[in-house]
Design a protein around this motif. Structure first.
Motif, mmCIF file in Angstrom:
data_model
loop_
_atom_site.group_PDB
_atom_site.id
_atom_site.type_symbol
_atom_site.label_atom_id
_atom_site.label_comp_id
_atom_site.label_asym_id
_atom_site.label_seq_id
_atom_site.Cartn_x
_atom_site.Cartn_y
_atom_site.Cartn_z
ATOM 1 N N ALA A 191 46.970 -16.460 -22.285
ATOM 2 C CA ALA A 191 46.843 -16.209 -20.850
ATOM 3 C C ALA A 191 47.441 -14.853 -20.511
ATOM 4 C CB ALA A 191 47.546 -17.310 -20.064
ATOM 5 N N GLN A 192 46.889 -14.233 -19.480
ATOM 6 C CA GLN A 192 47.434 -12.983 -18.967
ATOM 7 C C GLN A 192 48.078 -13.270 -17.616
ATOM 8 O OE1 GLN A 192 43.323 -11.244 -19.794
ATOM 9 N NE2 GLN A 192 44.593 -9.406 -19.908
ATOM 10 N N GLU A 219 50.097 -11.500 -14.320
ATOM 11 C CA GLU A 219 50.452 -10.294 -13.579
ATOM 12 C C GLU A 219 51.449 -10.651 -12.476
ATOM 13 O OE1 GLU A 219 49.637 -7.079 -13.795
ATOM 14 O OE2 GLU A 219 48.305 -7.271 -15.527
ATOM 15 N N ILE A 238 47.694 -15.756 -12.796
ATOM 16 C CA ILE A 238 47.555 -16.178 -14.189
ATOM 17 C C ILE A 238 46.068 -16.272 -14.495
ATOM 18 C CG2 ILE A 238 47.890 -18.620 -13.544
ATOM 19 C CD1 ILE A 238 49.120 -18.981 -16.396
ATOM 20 N N HIS A 239 45.656 -15.622 -15.588
ATOM 21 C CA HIS A 239 44.237 -15.450 -15.915
ATOM 22 C C HIS A 239 43.942 -16.042 -17.284
ATOM 23 C CE1 HIS A 239 40.319 -13.444 -16.122
ATOM 24 N NE2 HIS A 239 40.642 -12.994 -17.322
ATOM 25 N N ASP A 240 42.854 -16.796 -17.356
ATOM 26 C CA ASP A 240 42.391 -17.365 -18.615
ATOM 27 C C ASP A 240 41.253 -16.497 -19.160
ATOM 28 O OD1 ASP A 240 41.656 -18.949 -20.753
ATOM 29 O OD2 ASP A 240 40.533 -20.389 -19.531
ATOM 30 N N PRO A 241 41.507 -15.688 -20.184
ATOM 31 C CA PRO A 241 40.450 -14.809 -20.697
ATOM 32 C C PRO A 241 39.251 -15.565 -21.257
ATOM 33 C CG PRO A 241 42.616 -14.149 -21.536
ATOM 34 C CD PRO A 241 42.777 -15.488 -20.892
ATOM 35 N N THR A 283 41.027 -17.455 -12.772
ATOM 36 C CA THR A 283 42.265 -16.795 -12.357
ATOM 37 C C THR A 283 42.866 -17.555 -11.192
ATOM 38 O OG1 THR A 283 41.349 -14.633 -12.959
ATOM 39 C CG2 THR A 283 43.309 -14.645 -11.574
ATOM 40 N N ARG A 316 42.242 -5.379 -12.153
ATOM 41 C CA ARG A 316 42.024 -6.068 -13.431
ATOM 42 C C ARG A 316 40.578 -6.541 -13.599
ATOM 43 N NH1 ARG A 316 46.617 -6.725 -16.741
ATOM 44 N NH2 ARG A 316 44.920 -7.396 -18.092
ATOM 45 N N TRP A 368 39.217 -9.063 -12.096
ATOM 46 C CA TRP A 368 39.253 -10.520 -12.143
ATOM 47 C C TRP A 368 38.695 -11.090 -10.844
ATOM 48 C CZ3 TRP A 368 45.115 -11.109 -13.749
ATOM 49 C CH2 TRP A 368 45.266 -10.730 -15.095
ATOM 50 N N GLU A 415 51.645 -21.936 -22.531
ATOM 51 C CA GLU A 415 51.881 -20.530 -22.204
ATOM 52 C C GLU A 415 53.370 -20.218 -22.029
ATOM 53 O OE1 GLU A 415 48.024 -21.404 -22.226
ATOM 54 O OE2 GLU A 415 49.371 -22.384 -20.812
#
Length: 255
Positions: free
Chosen positions: A3-4, A6, A19-22, A27, A45, A47, A126
């Motif tokens: 997860a990313q 920011e 919180i982003h799920d690639p 998001t 980003r 997103w 995560e």
């Protein structure tokens, strides 16, 4: 794919988090203090917002919901006990429920104290905890709707999570919290070292969030109420940890 996450400032001292799920493109915003900073980070980003996970009903955590709903087809998730006070809520959750953001899964943890229906979101895989205004870096939230005993129990739930868990809280209060912590235990070497690092971080214009639960357990006075040094600081030697915590919270309220 991991997860990313920011982190960015909102309002005067709120923390915005995405919180982003690639894997799926999903998001989530954790709370929505205001829309514009969230929109700016989403655009930077590239997103798209799919969810807002609300921790509690206070205005500085929900005012961005409806403007964001005007821009995106999003699902708003929040505590069932506070649903009537959360604009645009779609899904209510309770202690022990699991919320999915794409393939990411968060366990809901009830943390009454700051508000009666406050919840936190723990993404175990995560190693990320979104604690809202229950647990801050070096602090905890004011107690508005519950007892100190209930707030202490909520903090104990969060402290039971793994030390490596990253703590994302609702406000950038860390520097002022460090000043209070040093007033309580001024000779604590670990705390002094952490406070100096926090001052340097803020002087550089950076946020102090996230910390880790390991750091908090070692230096946050509100998680250390069971230790003799903290009991001594509030003249409650051999007192119950919950009573020491209550005394610390009263002190902080006047600090």
């Amino acid at each position: 794919m991991p997860a990313q996450i920011e982190v960015f400032p909102c309002r005067s001292d709120n923390i915005g988090v995405l919180i982003h799920d690639p894997a799926t493109g999903a998001t989530a915003a954790i709370d929505a203090p205001e829309a514009d900073p969230i929109l700016e980070v989403l655009a930077a980003r590239n997103w798209s917002l799919t969810d807002i996970l609300v921790t509690h009903k206070h205005a500085d955590h929900v005012e961005g919901i409806l403007p964001l709903k005007d821009r995106y087809d999003i699902r708003v998730v929040g505590p069932g006990a506070e649903a009537d006070a959360i604009p645009g809520i779609d899904v209510t959750v309770h202690d022990g429920d699991v919320v999915k953001v794409g393939q990411l899964a968060a366990k809901v943890i009830a943390t009454p104290g700051h508000t009666a229906g406050h919840i936190a979101y723990w993404f175990e895989r995560e190693e990320a905890l979104f604690a809202g205004d229950t647990l801050f870096a070096l602090g905890c939230g004011r107690i508005f709707e519950n007892t100190p005993e209930e707030m202490w129990q909520s903090l104990q739930k969060l402290a039971a999570l793994p030390d490596a868990t990253r703590l994302y809280c609702g406000h950038e209060y860390t520097q002022s919290n460090a000043r209070f912590a040093l007033a309580v235990t001024p000779d604590d070497p670990a705390l002094r070292e952490r406070a100096a690092a926090i001052d340097a971080t803020r002087a550089a214009g950076k946020l102090t969030i996230p910390s880790t639960l390991g750091e908090e357990k070692a230096t946050n006075p509100f998680l250390r109420a069971g230790e003799p040094a903290l009991a001594k600081a509030v003249s409650l030697e051999n007192g119950r940890a919950a009573d020491v915590f209550a005394a610390l919270r009263r002190w902080k309220d006047k600090f």
